[in-house]
Design a protein around this motif. Sequence first.
Motif, PDB file in Angstrom:
ATOM      1  N   PHE A   1       1.064  -1.267  -0.036  1.00 23.13           N
ATOM      2  CA  PHE A   1       0.036   0.116   0.000  1.00 23.13           C
ATOM      3  C   PHE A   1       0.917   1.193  -0.167  1.00 23.13           C
ATOM      4  O   PHE A   1       1.365   1.762   1.131  1.00 23.13           O
ATOM      5  N   GLY A   2       1.097   1.881  -1.236  1.00 18.49           N
ATOM      6  CA  GLY A   2       2.046   2.966  -1.170  1.00 18.49           C
ATOM      7  C   GLY A   2       1.147   4.070  -1.026  1.00 18.49           C
ATOM      8  O   GLY A   2      -0.092   4.264  -1.484  1.00 18.49           O
ATOM      9  N   HIS A   3       1.802   5.155  -0.078  1.00 18.13           N
ATOM     10  CA  HIS A   3       0.974   6.120   0.060  1.00 18.13           C
ATOM     11  C   HIS A   3       1.850   7.440   0.204  1.00 18.13           C
ATOM     12  O   HIS A   3       3.022   7.508  -0.072  1.00 18.13           O
ATOM     13  N   TYR A   4       1.110   8.415   0.318  1.00 13.17           N
ATOM     14  CA  TYR A   4       2.106   9.830   0.588  1.00 13.17           C
ATOM     15  C   TYR A   4       2.174  10.125   1.744  1.00 13.17           C
ATOM     16  O   TYR A   4       1.554  10.517   2.527  1.00 13.17           O
TER      17      TYR A   4
ATOM     18  N   ARG B   1       3.486  12.820   3.267  1.00 14.35           N
ATOM     19  CA  ARG B   1       3.245  14.065   3.888  1.00 14.35           C
ATOM     20  C   ARG B   1       1.591  14.627   3.713  1.00 14.35           C
ATOM     21  O   ARG B   1       1.340  15.630   4.507  1.00 14.35           O
ATOM     22  N   PHE B   2       1.017  13.576   3.262  1.00 14.50           N
ATOM     23  CA  PHE B   2      -0.520  13.947   3.517  1.00 14.50           C
ATOM     24  C   PHE B   2      -0.890  13.571   4.842  1.00 14.50           C
ATOM     25  O   PHE B   2      -0.493  12.763   5.649  1.00 14.50           O
TER      26      PHE B   2
ATOM     27  N   GLU C   1      -6.648  13.798   4.063  1.00 16.49           N
ATOM     28  CA  GLU C   1      -6.420  14.496   2.841  1.00 16.49           C
ATOM     29  C   GLU C   1      -6.050  13.258   1.863  1.00 16.49           C
ATOM     30  O   GLU C   1      -6.316  13.319   0.780  1.00 16.49           O
ATOM     31  N   PHE C   2      -5.389  12.122   2.228  1.00  7.87           N
ATOM     32  CA  PHE C   2      -5.021  10.936   1.744  1.00  7.87           C
ATOM     33  C   PHE C   2      -6.363  10.314   1.193  1.00  7.87           C
ATOM     34  O   PHE C   2      -6.507  10.167  -0.037  1.00  7.87           O
TER      35      PHE C   2
ATOM     36  N   TYR D   1      -8.194  12.268  -1.332  1.00  9.49           N
ATOM     37  CA  TYR D   1      -7.406  12.453  -2.693  1.00  9.49           C
ATOM     38  C   TYR D   1      -7.812  11.157  -3.453  1.00  9.49           C
ATOM     39  O   TYR D   1      -8.248  11.353  -4.505  1.00  9.49           O
TER      40      TYR D   1
END
Lengths: 245, 261
Positions: free
Chosen positions: A79-82, A84-85, A89-90, A93
């Motif tokens: 499970f790739g995620h950002y 900084r979110f 927010e994630f 998105y």
Amino acid sequence: MIEARDLRVKAGRRMAVEGVTLTLGRGVHGLLGPNGAGKTTLIRTLATVLRPAEGKLVVLGGTDPRQLRRRIGYLPQEFGHYRRFTVREFVAYVAWLKEMPDRDVPAAVQRAIERVGLADRADDKLRTLSGGMIQRVGIAQAIVNDPEVLLLDEPTAGLDPAQRLRFRELLVELGADACVVVSTHLVEDVAAACTDVVLLREGKLVFQGTPAQLAAAGTTEHVGDTPIERGYSAAMGAPNRIGSW
Amino acid sequence: MNAHHPSEEMLRRYARGDDMAADQLWAVESHLETCAPCRGRLAPEPIATAVWAELAPLIERMPQMPRTHAWRRRVHGWVSPAAGPWLVMILLVTAAAVALDQLGSGAGVSLVLLIAPVLPVLGVAASWGRALDPAYELTAATPRAGLPLLFRRTTSVLAVVVPGLTAASLLTGLGPSRWLLPCLAFTVGTLALGALVGITRAAIVLIAAWVLAIVAPTIAFSRTSVALDLAATPVWAGVLLLGLAVIAVRRMAFTGLEANR
């Protein structure tokens, strides 16, 4: 909801799924099998990110793929995620990526976050969360659009025992009105939460039935601590000597 | 019979179960047993109950937290969340190239001209490649995956690269006709090759080819390669068109995992 006939899918040069035929309806379907059996390839195919080399696959009546994807929830194995979110927010998105109407997003995001028990961390950045919490964010993004088909690849990885129990409850809840496919190699997850078990071995389907039927297939001759583990060994044709891999 | 009714404050504390002195608690309790009007005062306020009954479902439906910042959402509709740091780096590299050109260290060869084609390749790889975008698989499975999102993300990369290079070319006295077409051709080339072999691989191949075929000879012989000469313009235009055609034919690759390799 999902119908596959003679499905053959390549992963790189290798044929990872070799002629799988199955029909999945409402409920929780456990996809079991050893590593390399083709579970991830099959789930990716159901998620429409891999195209089958041969065979037929119809998901949710087979409409336009873009329409179809709005009704699917997918948690990839990695499970790739950002980082900084924030959680909110994630998930928002992903809701945007799923083309949800703007006005529905805030409430849907809140509900998804609450369902995985992260309401108190909703405005924290993902990089501050533990592995188990990240995995729950993964589940939240998958269910944010109330999917009719929910595909979860190894969702219990990284969850502690208490979280896994809660996750099984959530699975049962979700399976009441959606077709949930959960791949796992933890036999006890399947026994507790699944209405149906699908066993893969070397890209082929070797068993489909209820957990009880799987348990009945095992005898005391087979390796395992619980009836369902013995049933798994029996269906896999695993060598029934202690100590062999 | 008991004239000494407890105060409003006392009753509220009793109702809330707050800490009270034992004798006060005992006094209130025994008074309530015998005094119906005070028991009535203890019951919940009907108006408050009615208001709460109206509010509760609304609160249930409304998120407790502020909505995510509208501008951030709008930005991420165009810029891939993974690309941000790379776009900043692209601007820094452009600035560094301008500085080196100003110092005259290139011996007649413009560094800005040399880096212009490969700058957007990095941004594109960060926007769609498996190596730099952690959520590539998640994105690939959503309805937005495909040409429209790809063009949005590529546009956002160019919206950073092209103004940066324009400023750089003004500072170094370089005509935009020298670098604009190679820059666009490499951008489209990355996407086109990416549709065939995956964006990450395409970016690596194109950057390697650029270094070997253009940068190395240019530095070795201290003169700008013919590929960056104005005479090469038709060739770059041809590459650009060919790339667009390949993308159009292979557009479905961007709706799956093929283009992320």
